[in-house]
Design an enzyme around this catalytic site. Structure first.
Site, PDB file in Angstrom:
ATOM      1  N   ASN A  44       0.819  -1.213   0.000  1.00  0.00           N
ATOM      2  CA  ASN A  44       0.000   0.000   0.000  1.00  0.00           C
ATOM      3  C   ASN A  44       0.854   1.264   0.000  1.00  0.00           C
ATOM      4  OD1 ASN A  44      -2.418  -1.556   0.277  1.00  0.00           O
ATOM      5  ND2 ASN A  44      -1.864  -1.866   2.417  1.00  0.00           N
ATOM      6  N   HIS A 130     -13.680  -1.706   6.854  1.00  0.00           N
ATOM      7  CA  HIS A 130     -12.486  -2.411   7.318  1.00  0.00           C
ATOM      8  C   HIS A 130     -12.712  -3.023   8.699  1.00  0.00           C
ATOM      9  CE1 HIS A 130      -8.278  -2.670   8.832  1.00  0.00           C
ATOM     10  NE2 HIS A 130      -7.983  -2.841   7.558  1.00  0.00           N
ATOM     11  N   GLU A 176     -15.823   4.503   4.485  1.00  0.00           N
ATOM     12  CA  GLU A 176     -14.469   4.733   3.984  1.00  0.00           C
ATOM     13  C   GLU A 176     -14.534   5.630   2.758  1.00  0.00           C
ATOM     14  OE1 GLU A 176     -12.258   1.061   3.457  1.00  0.00           O
ATOM     15  OE2 GLU A 176     -13.166   0.207   5.248  1.00  0.00           O
ATOM     16  N   SER A 180     -10.943  -0.737   0.926  1.00  0.00           N
ATOM     17  CA  SER A 180      -9.632  -1.366   0.854  1.00  0.00           C
ATOM     18  C   SER A 180      -9.594  -2.601  -0.039  1.00  0.00           C
ATOM     19  CB  SER A 180      -9.129  -1.706   2.250  1.00  0.00           C
ATOM     20  OG  SER A 180     -10.071  -2.477   2.941  1.00  0.00           O
ATOM     21  N   ASP A 205     -12.979   6.852   7.050  1.00  0.00           N
ATOM     22  CA  ASP A 205     -11.640   6.267   7.033  1.00  0.00           C
ATOM     23  C   ASP A 205     -11.000   6.563   5.666  1.00  0.00           C
ATOM     24  OD1 ASP A 205      -9.440   4.574   6.824  1.00  0.00           O
ATOM     25  OD2 ASP A 205     -10.446   2.839   7.709  1.00  0.00           O
ATOM     26  N   HIS A 208      -6.789   4.814   2.362  1.00  0.00           N
ATOM     27  CA  HIS A 208      -6.244   4.626   1.010  1.00  0.00           C
ATOM     28  C   HIS A 208      -6.309   5.880   0.147  1.00  0.00           C
ATOM     29  CE1 HIS A 208      -5.735   0.359   1.670  1.00  0.00           C
ATOM     30  NE2 HIS A 208      -6.895   0.407   2.296  1.00  0.00           N
ATOM     31  N   LYS A 239       0.244   3.787   4.737  1.00  0.00           N
ATOM     32  CA  LYS A 239      -0.020   3.518   3.317  1.00  0.00           C
ATOM     33  C   LYS A 239       0.760   4.533   2.480  1.00  0.00           C
ATOM     34  CE  LYS A 239      -3.284   0.412   4.576  1.00  0.00           C
ATOM     35  NZ  LYS A 239      -4.480   0.177   5.347  1.00  0.00           N
TER      36      LYS A 239
END
Ligand code: PLP
Length: 387
Positions: A44, A130, A176, A180, A205, A208, A239
């Site tokens: 990541n 997640h 998110e 993910s 979140d 990413h 990440k």
């Protein structure tokens, strides 16, 4: 519970057994495992910053100045200048009043969700959230409701239910920005509208998206102009920032609440100074011209891969994040493809239940700004030959 050896036997039988692989050397986007060099499509570290000379130098300097470990939890004597410095920078970057560092993103999520809600409150979570979001919600003791991935009608239904059933409780929506395992984006514009309508709190979140999405890499929330609508932004240093650790960006009041209530913050040693210093150096690169160039290379790598995968379902979404899921379905077949890739020197592990649903096994391909055209071609050719 079944006997432990029986649990392991069943995992083997269902192609769900997992084991560790040890990397012995890193060279840009390639890694050595045993005597084999592999191009890493599983990391990541989207901008390659864990290997950047300035990021490594910052980590080394912090070790020289403060030592290898922090020595205590943040509230005792573990907070030093590099932690505070990163918190100020990330808060400014995300345009929130304040930020707080945790030892990991996982700890940030669990500590924060359990501080914001408890028994008598409700957490409403996207089905593909997640594990750390699920665990935080469960541990909080709040009533947990789950909506199918990005299903706004169902989210509205749960919000109305929560407001009727718990008229005096807090209602927290948790989702998110880039998911993910599916690599797609949360519908944040619609969610913020629902959040306002039902007077709920919103936790997003950005693990990413931070560093990767937006003109300066601020993330998906800022790119959509929704900073003022999101109560809590979570992220990780592990990440695109190329280091390790987690953070929460929020209001001064909510950060004060976390400092006083988040057990994963209070009862855990502060993250190593080297991690915070590395992340500060990475953030400086992310905000610079060099960061913009790395993001543009990453983006063209993602578009190249989508264009080269021949199956019809492989059109690049817009926006396209760095995660390209190749859903195979069957666990055994997914393992076979991962093994074929491995033999060709390409590391893209099979992701299976319980990380994703049963029968939704996939290769999770994570692209990186330093992958070369040849490396991406070799990956797509091997996948196309298999399908
Ligand atoms: C990786 C990840 C986390 C956990 O972050 P760590 O810093 O690795 O603990 C949280 N949420 C999402 C969506 C992630 O992908």
């Amino acid at each position: 519970m079944l006997p432990y050896d029986e649990i392991l036997r069943q995992l083997h039988q269902k192609s769900l057994y997992r084991e560790l692989r040890t990397i012995e050397e890193v060279q840009g986007p390639a890694v050595r495992i045993g005597d084999r060099m592999l191009v890493n499509f599983a990391s990541n570290d989207y901008l390659g910053l864990s290997q950047h000379p300035a990021v490594k130098a910052a980590a080394k300097a912090a070790i020289d100045q403060f030592g290898a470990g922090s020595g205590a939890s943040r509230l005792i004597s573990g907070t030093n200048e590099v932690h505070t410095h990163f918190e100020e920078e990330i808060a400014a970057f995300k345009r929130t009043e304040r930020a707080l560092l945790f030892a990991t993103g996982y700890a940030a999520a669990v500590g924060t969700i359990t501080s914001l809600v408890g028994p008598g409150d409700v957490v409403i979570l996207d089905k593909l959230g997640h594990a750390c979001l699920i665990d935080g919600a469960k541990l909080s003791g709040a009533f947990l409701r789950v909506f199918p991935h990005n299903d706004m009608a169902k989210l509205r239904h749960h919000l109305a239910w929560a407001r009727r059933t718990y008229p005096h409780g807090n209602v927290l929506i948790v989702t998110e920005s880039i998911f993910s395992m599916d690599g797609d984006f949360g519908k944040l514009a619609e969610i913020t509208a629902l959040k306002r309508e039902f007077h709920a709190l919103l936790f997003v979140d950005e693990a990413h998206a931070t560093g990767v999405i937006g003109l300066h890499g601020e993330g998906w929330i800022a790119a959509l102009g929704l900073t003022q609508q999101v109560d809590v932004q979570m992220g990780t240093l592990s990440k695109a920032l190329g280091a390790s650790g987690g953070f929460i960006c929020s209001s001064e009041m909510l950060i004060q609440l976390l400092v006083n209530r988040a057990r994963s913050f209070i009862y855990s040693t502060a993250l190593p100074p080297a991690s915070a210093a590395a992340a500060s150096a990475a953030l400086a690169i992310i905000r610079s011209e060099e960061g913009a160039m790395l993001r543009s290379r990453l983006r063209s790598n993602v578009l190249d891969l989508y264009a080269q995968l021949t199956a019809t379902d492989r059109q690049a979404p817009d926006p396209a994040g760095p995660i390209v899921p190749l859903v195979i379905g069957d666990e055994q077949q997914t393992l076979e493809l991962a093994e074929i890739l491995y033999q060709r020197g390409l590391l893209a592990p099979a992701i299976r239940y319980p990380t994703v649903a049963r029968g939704a096994a996939r290769l999770r391909i994570a692209l990186n700004s330093s992958h070369s055209m040849e490396q991406i071609q070799s990956l797509s050719q091997t996948i196309n030959a298999f399908r």
